[in-house]
Design an enzyme around this catalytic site. Structure first.
Site, PDB file in Angstrom:
ATOM      1  N   HIS A   1      -4.142   1.782   7.619  1.00 16.36           N
ATOM      2  CA  HIS A   1      -2.782   2.318   7.622  1.00 16.36           C
ATOM      3  C   HIS A   1      -2.655   3.471   6.622  1.00 16.36           C
ATOM      4  O   HIS A   1      -2.088   4.525   6.939  1.00 16.36           O
ATOM      5  CB  HIS A   1      -1.819   1.169   7.273  1.00 16.36           C
ATOM      6  N   GLU A   2      -3.181   3.278   5.407  1.00 20.12           N
ATOM      7  CA  GLU A   2      -3.054   4.311   4.366  1.00 20.12           C
ATOM      8  C   GLU A   2      -3.890   5.542   4.685  1.00 20.12           C
ATOM      9  O   GLU A   2      -3.445   6.673   4.455  1.00 20.12           O
ATOM     10  CB  GLU A   2      -3.401   3.744   2.985  1.00 20.12           C
TER      11      GLU A   2
ATOM     12  N   GLY B   1       0.849  -1.180   0.000  1.00 21.64           N
ATOM     13  CA  GLY B   1       0.000   0.000   0.000  1.00 21.64           C
ATOM     14  C   GLY B   1       0.885   1.230   0.000  1.00 21.64           C
ATOM     15  O   GLY B   1       2.049   1.165   0.409  1.00 21.64           O
TER      16      GLY B   1
ATOM     17  N   CYS C   1       6.120  -0.242   7.472  1.00 20.07           N
ATOM     18  CA  CYS C   1       5.825   0.920   6.641  1.00 20.07           C
ATOM     19  C   CYS C   1       7.029   1.242   5.770  1.00 20.07           C
ATOM     20  O   CYS C   1       8.168   1.226   6.246  1.00 20.07           O
ATOM     21  CB  CYS C   1       5.500   2.113   7.540  1.00 20.07           C
ATOM     22  N   LEU C   2       6.777   1.554   4.516  1.00 20.13           N
ATOM     23  CA  LEU C   2       7.850   1.936   3.611  1.00 20.13           C
ATOM     24  C   LEU C   2       8.547   3.215   4.059  1.00 20.13           C
ATOM     25  O   LEU C   2       9.714   3.431   3.749  1.00 20.13           O
ATOM     26  CB  LEU C   2       7.306   2.115   2.183  1.00 20.13           C
TER      27      LEU C   2
ATOM     28  N   GLN D   1       3.587   9.692   0.874  1.00 23.56           N
ATOM     29  CA  GLN D   1       4.799   8.885   0.982  1.00 23.56           C
ATOM     30  C   GLN D   1       5.732   9.068  -0.214  1.00 23.56           C
ATOM     31  O   GLN D   1       6.878   8.627  -0.166  1.00 23.56           O
ATOM     32  CB  GLN D   1       4.453   7.409   1.148  1.00 23.56           C
TER      33      GLN D   1
ATOM     34  N   HIS E   1      -2.021   7.560   7.095  1.00 22.09           N
ATOM     35  CA  HIS E   1      -0.999   8.369   6.411  1.00 22.09           C
ATOM     36  C   HIS E   1      -1.611   9.666   5.903  1.00 22.09           C
ATOM     37  O   HIS E   1      -1.035  10.746   6.082  1.00 22.09           O
ATOM     38  CB  HIS E   1      -0.401   7.614   5.219  1.00 22.09           C
TER      39      HIS E   1
END
Length: 185
Positions: free
Chosen positions: A150-151, A55, A108-109, A60, A154
């Site tokens: 999660h997204e 995702g 997380c990226l 990000q 963000h």
């Protein structure tokens, strides 16, 4: 919601925790639809794939816009693939035999490397629009529901480590920073 050639965009660098204020504030709602937004979504899919993620939120990759993409399995192992512009999250009641929450590892990226156990609702839905402004919804369970939550976090300016106790968060950020002490840009 799906885009033909969705991985044909240009991969962009991932913004890491603490390196850009766009990760730590609510993203702006999208008001212009069309070719530019479609290109952003394609770039987001390509960036997610290049980073081996499931995702990705627009902030990000440094873009202040309420958009995310997902390519993540649900509780039954079925891939949930799509994107949502201006998403609104709804945590759903569990169906018979489902847990209300699930505590599993989350990563997380933007915090490369470490994972932490975090409770999330087992079932969730997002409602929003596509790149043409048409209504879309994604409902998911398990890991895909975790990804939706999660997204949207963000897009609201919250990185998953922000939900952890301070000591745990600091330990994870130090691990992500590595021996040099800085998160990679």
């Amino acid at each position: 919601m799906r885009l033909p050639g969705r991985y044909s965009g240009t991969a962009r660098p991932i913004v890491t925790y603490g390196t850009d204020p766009v990760l730590h504030r609510s993203c702006a709602p999208v008001t212009e639809f069309g070719k530019g937004l479609r290109h952003l979504v394609l770039d987001m899919f390509a960036s997610m794939e290049a980073a081996d993620g499931v995702g990705l939120a627009a902030n990000q990759i440094g873009v202040d816009a309420r958009v995310f993409v997902i390519d993540c399995p649900d509780a039954d192992g079925e891939d949930v693939v799509g994107y949502v512009v201006n998403p609104e999250l709804t945590v759903l009641e569990p169906r018979e035999g489902e847990p209300a929450q699930e505590v599993t590892d989350e990563g997380c990226l933007s915090v490369p490397g470490p994972y932490a156990e975090l409770p999330r609702a087992f079932r969730a839905r997002v409602d929003g629009v596509d790149a043409a402004g048409q209504p879309v919804s994604i409902e998911a369970t398990g890991m895909a529901a975790r990804c939706l939550q999660h997204e949207v976090d963000h897009l609201d300016g919250t990185v998953y480590v922000d939900l952890l106790p301070e000591e745990h968060r600091e330990r994870l950020l130090a691990e992500a920073a590595g021996p040099g002490g800085e998160l990679p840009a």
